[in-house]
Write a protein that holds these residues in place. Structure first.
Motif, mmCIF file in Angstrom:
data_model
loop_
_atom_site.group_PDB
_atom_site.id
_atom_site.type_symbol
_atom_site.label_atom_id
_atom_site.label_comp_id
_atom_site.label_asym_id
_atom_site.label_seq_id
_atom_site.Cartn_x
_atom_site.Cartn_y
_atom_site.Cartn_z
ATOM 1 N N ALA A 11 -0.286 9.952 2.226
ATOM 2 C CA ALA A 11 -1.017 8.715 2.513
ATOM 3 C C ALA A 11 -0.613 8.153 3.868
ATOM 4 O O ALA A 11 -1.453 7.655 4.626
ATOM 5 C CB ALA A 11 -0.791 7.677 1.418
ATOM 6 N N VAL A 12 0.668 8.237 4.188
ATOM 7 C CA VAL A 12 1.156 7.745 5.484
ATOM 8 C C VAL A 12 0.603 8.613 6.608
ATOM 9 O O VAL A 12 0.137 8.099 7.627
ATOM 10 C CB VAL A 12 2.705 7.716 5.518
ATOM 11 C CG1 VAL A 12 3.211 7.301 6.893
ATOM 12 C CG2 VAL A 12 3.238 6.790 4.444
ATOM 13 N N ALA A 23 -2.138 10.359 6.610
ATOM 14 C CA ALA A 23 -3.574 10.079 6.744
ATOM 15 C C ALA A 23 -3.806 8.758 7.474
ATOM 16 O O ALA A 23 -4.684 8.662 8.346
ATOM 17 C CB ALA A 23 -4.238 10.050 5.369
ATOM 18 N N ALA A 24 -3.015 7.730 7.143
ATOM 19 C CA ALA A 24 -3.158 6.430 7.804
ATOM 20 C C ALA A 24 -2.803 6.524 9.285
ATOM 21 O O ALA A 24 -3.476 5.929 10.129
ATOM 22 C CB ALA A 24 -2.279 5.387 7.111
ATOM 23 N N LEU A 25 -1.766 7.284 9.616
ATOM 24 C CA LEU A 25 -1.385 7.457 11.020
ATOM 25 C C LEU A 25 -2.456 8.236 11.783
ATOM 26 O O LEU A 25 -2.802 7.880 12.913
ATOM 27 C CB LEU A 25 -0.031 8.168 11.135
ATOM 28 C CG LEU A 25 1.188 7.327 10.781
ATOM 29 C CD1 LEU A 25 2.428 8.213 10.689
ATOM 30 C CD2 LEU A 25 1.395 6.221 11.799
ATOM 31 N N ASP A 26 -2.984 9.292 11.169
ATOM 32 C CA ASP A 26 -4.059 10.060 11.809
ATOM 33 C C ASP A 26 -5.257 9.167 12.098
ATOM 34 O O ASP A 26 -5.839 9.211 13.184
ATOM 35 C CB ASP A 26 -4.492 11.240 10.931
ATOM 36 C CG ASP A 26 -3.479 12.363 10.910
ATOM 37 O OD1 ASP A 26 -2.581 12.399 11.784
ATOM 38 O OD2 ASP A 26 -3.580 13.223 10.000
ATOM 39 N N SER A 27 -5.614 8.337 11.143
ATOM 40 C CA SER A 27 -6.737 7.419 11.317
ATOM 41 C C SER A 27 -6.457 6.409 12.422
ATOM 42 O O SER A 27 -7.328 6.118 13.252
ATOM 43 C CB SER A 27 -7.025 6.694 10.000
ATOM 44 O OG SER A 27 -8.031 5.744 10.178
ATOM 45 N N ALA A 28 -5.235 5.891 12.464
ATOM 46 C CA ALA A 28 -4.862 4.915 13.501
ATOM 47 C C ALA A 28 -4.915 5.559 14.882
ATOM 48 O O ALA A 28 -5.414 4.954 15.836
ATOM 49 C CB ALA A 28 -3.472 4.357 13.218
ATOM 50 N N ASP A 41 0.813 -1.219 0.000
ATOM 51 C CA ASP A 41 0.000 0.000 0.000
ATOM 52 C C ASP A 41 0.845 1.268 0.000
ATOM 53 O O ASP A 41 0.304 2.378 -0.031
ATOM 54 C CB ASP A 41 -0.933 0.025 1.212
ATOM 55 C CG ASP A 41 -2.013 -1.046 1.147
ATOM 56 O OD1 ASP A 41 -2.226 -1.632 0.066
ATOM 57 O OD2 ASP A 41 -2.635 -1.295 2.205
ATOM 58 N N GLY A 42 2.164 1.120 0.090
ATOM 59 C CA GLY A 42 3.058 2.276 0.075
ATOM 60 C C GLY A 42 3.205 2.976 1.412
ATOM 61 O O GLY A 42 3.728 4.081 1.478
#
Length: 90
Positions: free
Chosen positions: A68-69, A71-76, A46-47
């Motif tokens: 993208a990273v 955003a993924a960290l914020d979501s986590a 997923d990069g």
């Protein structure tokens, strides 16, 4: 344990899979190495994670960089905060 928990145990510095598992264990998770490997491979596809294979066959992992990273960290982090505020564990 969720994939988000794995993501939150990564850093910008390279780590071995065993180092990531140790960080997860300190947070109260005991993932199987198979689950951890599968999750790290998915993040790499997923990069979100950069994987480097060493000459001796070992692998090192670190967070990738970019929107993208982030955003993924914020979501986590949001997922973890939500679970904590509702009294659950992540």
């Amino acid at each position: 344990m969720k994939a988000n928990d794995v993501l939150l145990c990564l850093s910008l510095e390279e780590q071995r899979q065993s180092d990531i598992r140790d960080r997860l264990t300190k947070r109260g998770h005991v993932p199987s190495m198979a689950y951890l490997r599968k999750t790290l491979r998915k993040f790499a596809a997923d990069g979100l994670v950069v994987m480097r294979k060493a000459e001796n066959g070992g692998c090192f992992y670190r967070l990738a960089e970019g929107e993208a990273v982030e955003a993924a960290l914020d979501s986590a982090w949001d997922t973890q905060r939500s679970a904590i505020s509702s009294g659950g564990r992540t």
